[in-house]
Design an enzyme around this catalytic site. Structure first.
Site, PDB file in Angstrom:
ATOM      1  N   VAL A 108       0.833  -1.202   0.000  1.00  0.00           N
ATOM      2  CA  VAL A 108       0.000   0.000   0.000  1.00  0.00           C
ATOM      3  C   VAL A 108       0.877   1.265   0.000  1.00  0.00           C
ATOM      4  CG1 VAL A 108      -1.762   1.316   1.267  1.00  0.00           C
ATOM      5  CG2 VAL A 108      -1.908  -1.182   1.159  1.00  0.00           C
ATOM      6  N   CYS A 109       1.988   1.204   0.706  1.00  0.00           N
ATOM      7  CA  CYS A 109       2.847   2.391   0.878  1.00  0.00           C
ATOM      8  C   CYS A 109       3.257   3.048  -0.434  1.00  0.00           C
ATOM      9  CB  CYS A 109       4.067   2.054   1.723  1.00  0.00           C
ATOM     10  SG  CYS A 109       3.638   1.469   3.382  1.00  0.00           S
ATOM     11  N   PRO A 110       3.717   2.302  -1.456  1.00  0.00           N
ATOM     12  CA  PRO A 110       4.119   2.998  -2.676  1.00  0.00           C
ATOM     13  C   PRO A 110       2.959   3.682  -3.389  1.00  0.00           C
ATOM     14  CG  PRO A 110       4.268   0.616  -2.978  1.00  0.00           C
ATOM     15  CD  PRO A 110       4.007   0.867  -1.526  1.00  0.00           C
TER      16      PRO A 110
END
Length: 187
Positions: free
Chosen positions: A46-48
């Protein structure tokens, strides 16, 4: 306990930005608007998507005088490695702070001690170094940079026009409310 109006403590950390490593301190926050954008870890799922979305809105945030700092408990060296190997993260031009000692994650109360990673926490910091808005989300739910931009603009408006407040879905140029005045006759 709420962190609203809490002054950011002194800190000194390392960040990866502009193909180099740079020291970031509290003193650099003062006099402008800032967002601390905590995320769990580099090389995740999810972070990118969040950091790329934030990059897509970075110019707009800079235009309104707001700097962005992405923060995870990885080192600045891991940020560089991620930047060098991820198409999405290669686009990122704002500072990526390394917090391997958990100094900032603890100070902002987003550290998941058992895992050594940060929650998804977004903190809007005013030019005096005080937290004026924050939100902590589940690790499995990505955030929306367009909404963050709207919130920063609303915080800036309220700071400038202290007698007015921003209702739900407010955007620059929209109608605001004046407590005590707009409610007269509606009770």
């Amino acid at each position: 306990m709420s962190m609203i109006n809490t002054e950011v403590s002194d800190f000194s950390v390392q960040a990866y930005v502009d193909d180099t490593f740079k020291e970031i301190t509290k003193a650099q926050l003062l006099g402008k608007w800032n967002v601390f954008f905590f995320y769990p870890a580099d090389f995740t799922f999810v972070c990118p998507t969040e950091l790329e979305d934030l990059q897509d809105h970075y110019e707009q945030l800079k235009e309104i005088g707001c700097e962005i700092y992405a923060i995870s408990c990885d080192t600045e060296y891991v940020h560089k490695a991620w930047h060098d190997h991820s198409e999405a993260i290669a686009k990122v031009t704002y500072p990526m702070i390394g917090d391997p000692t958990h100094q900032l994650a603890r100070a902002f109360q987003v550290l998941i001690e058992a895992d050594g990673v940060a929650e998804r926490g977004t903190f809007i910091i005013d030019p005096d170094g005080k937290i004026v808005s924050y939100e902590v989300s589940s690790g499995s739910v990505g955030r929306n940079a367009e909404e963050l931009l709207r919130k920063v603009e609303a915080c800036q408006f309220v700071r400038k026009h202290g007698s007015e407040v921003c209702p739900a879905n407010w955007k620059p140029g929209s109608k605001t409310l004046r407590p005590g005045i707009d409610l007269v006759g509606k009770l």
